[in-house]
Design a protein around this motif. Structure first.
Motif, PDB file in Angstrom:
ATOM      1  N   THR A  29      -5.699   2.035   5.936  1.00 43.51           N
ATOM      2  CA  THR A  29      -5.479   2.418   4.377  1.00 43.51           C
ATOM      3  C   THR A  29      -4.289   4.128   4.475  1.00 43.51           C
ATOM      4  O   THR A  29      -4.907   4.582   5.051  1.00 43.51           O
TER       5      THR A  29
ATOM      6  N   ARG B 250      -4.256  -1.769  10.395  1.00 43.16           N
ATOM      7  CA  ARG B 250      -5.510  -2.406   9.607  1.00 43.16           C
ATOM      8  C   ARG B 250      -5.960  -0.954   8.527  1.00 43.16           C
ATOM      9  O   ARG B 250      -6.432  -0.523   8.953  1.00 43.16           O
TER      10      ARG B 250
ATOM     11  N   LEU C 179     -11.117   6.764  -2.602  1.00 37.62           N
ATOM     12  CA  LEU C 179     -12.037   6.119  -1.456  1.00 37.62           C
ATOM     13  C   LEU C 179     -13.150   5.936  -1.838  1.00 37.62           C
ATOM     14  O   LEU C 179     -13.216   6.570  -2.423  1.00 37.62           O
ATOM     15  N   GLU C 180     -14.227   4.675  -1.988  1.00 34.77           N
ATOM     16  CA  GLU C 180     -15.353   5.159  -1.606  1.00 34.77           C
ATOM     17  C   GLU C 180     -15.800   6.270  -0.170  1.00 34.77           C
ATOM     18  O   GLU C 180     -15.249   5.983   0.243  1.00 34.77           O
TER      19      GLU C 180
ATOM     20  N   THR D 294      -6.338   6.249   6.974  1.00 32.47           N
ATOM     21  CA  THR D 294      -7.737   5.732   7.712  1.00 32.47           C
ATOM     22  C   THR D 294      -7.798   4.273   8.094  1.00 32.47           C
ATOM     23  O   THR D 294      -7.005   3.653   7.338  1.00 32.47           O
ATOM     24  N   GLY D 295      -8.985   4.419   9.187  1.00 32.94           N
ATOM     25  CA  GLY D 295      -9.329   3.205   9.686  1.00 32.94           C
ATOM     26  C   GLY D 295     -10.080   3.484  10.112  1.00 32.94           C
ATOM     27  O   GLY D 295     -10.690   4.137  10.519  1.00 32.94           O
ATOM     28  N   SER D 296     -10.507   2.594  11.633  1.00 30.56           N
ATOM     29  CA  SER D 296     -11.113   2.340  12.418  1.00 30.56           C
ATOM     30  C   SER D 296     -10.351   3.348  13.504  1.00 30.56           C
ATOM     31  O   SER D 296      -8.764   3.155  13.466  1.00 30.56           O
TER      32      SER D 296
ATOM     33  N   SER E  48       0.915  -1.238   0.154  1.00 34.68           N
ATOM     34  CA  SER E  48      -0.211  -0.020  -0.116  1.00 34.68           C
ATOM     35  C   SER E  48       0.196   1.437   0.040  1.00 34.68           C
ATOM     36  O   SER E  48       0.291   2.488  -0.244  1.00 34.68           O
TER      37      SER E  48
ATOM     38  N   ASP F 104     -18.358   5.163   1.505  1.00 35.91           N
ATOM     39  CA  ASP F 104     -17.979   3.822   3.032  1.00 35.91           C
ATOM     40  C   ASP F 104     -16.515   4.143   3.719  1.00 35.91           C
ATOM     41  O   ASP F 104     -16.923   2.808   4.731  1.00 35.91           O
ATOM     42  N   GLN F 105     -15.709   4.006   2.825  1.00 36.61           N
ATOM     43  CA  GLN F 105     -14.256   3.786   3.209  1.00 36.61           C
ATOM     44  C   GLN F 105     -13.382   5.134   4.477  1.00 36.61           C
ATOM     45  O   GLN F 105     -12.419   4.078   4.712  1.00 36.61           O
ATOM     46  N   THR F 106     -13.833   5.886   4.536  1.00 39.57           N
ATOM     47  CA  THR F 106     -13.040   6.563   5.327  1.00 39.57           C
ATOM     48  C   THR F 106     -14.331   6.099   7.085  1.00 39.57           C
ATOM     49  O   THR F 106     -14.494   5.699   7.291  1.00 39.57           O
TER      50      THR F 106
END
Length: 186
Positions: free
Chosen positions: A126, A124, A93-94, A145-147, A82, A96-98
């Protein structure tokens, strides 16, 4: 972009030496030139990718030739895949991926690449963008980005890489960022 196993970086204080080093690095090994340019504040940055042995050979060649002009350097074997799209600023990103937004800022472009790889291998996340030195006063910037938990872990890992080098400027986790912060990636 082809799948590469390794990435190498040489950051130099001299533009003229940078051109010569870039030429010799490319002649010394079968590597792909990812970035080679002048950067703020009158420095030169060379980023190559390829097999582990070719990247190591290219970077070693560059370091020997550059001598005292070397500001920083890096070789990452088994670089996280990545890193390349984020470095090429081609991540889309879509909506909903943020998630949470993580930002790591370093005093050099080289150190931010090391940090981005560490973040991607630790959590995990992006990687959205790896910005090296141009229009940043020679600094590096990594966005992810991610959780919240993953971004926190990723930022912590990236910051620790930069901190070990003495080049960390800042580390930030924004748990609930506004959608406008992701506007150029969606």
């Amino acid at each position: 972009m082809p799948a590469h196993q390794s990435i190498g970086v040489v950051e130099l204080s001299s533009i003229g030496i940078g051109y010569r080093v870039q030429d010799e690095m490319l002649k010394a090994a079968s590597v792909e030139l990812m970035i080679a340019r002048t950067i703020c504040s009158g420095k030169y940055l060379i980023v190559v990718a390829g097999s582990v042995s070719d990247v190591e050979t290219a970077v070693e060649t560059g370091l020997k030739l550059a001598d005292e002009a070397v500001i920083d350097h890096l070789t990452v074997a088994n670089v996280h895949p990545s890193v390349f799209p984020a470095l090429g600023q081609s991540v889309v990103l879509e909506a909903d991926q943020t998630g949470a937004l993580g930002v790591v800022e370093t005093f050099s472009g080289t150190s931010v690449l090391a940090g981005a790889d560490a973040a991607a291998k630790t959590a995990r996340v992006t990687l959205l963008r790896i910005h090296v030195a141009m229009a940043l006063g020679g600094k590096g910037l990594c966005l992810m980005t991610g959780s919240v938990a993953d971004v926190t872990a990723g930022v912590r890992a990236a910051a620790e890489e930069a901190r070990k080098r003495g080049l960390l400027v800042s580390e930030t986790v924004i748990p609930g960022p506004s959608k406008e912060l992701f506007a150029e990636y969606i």
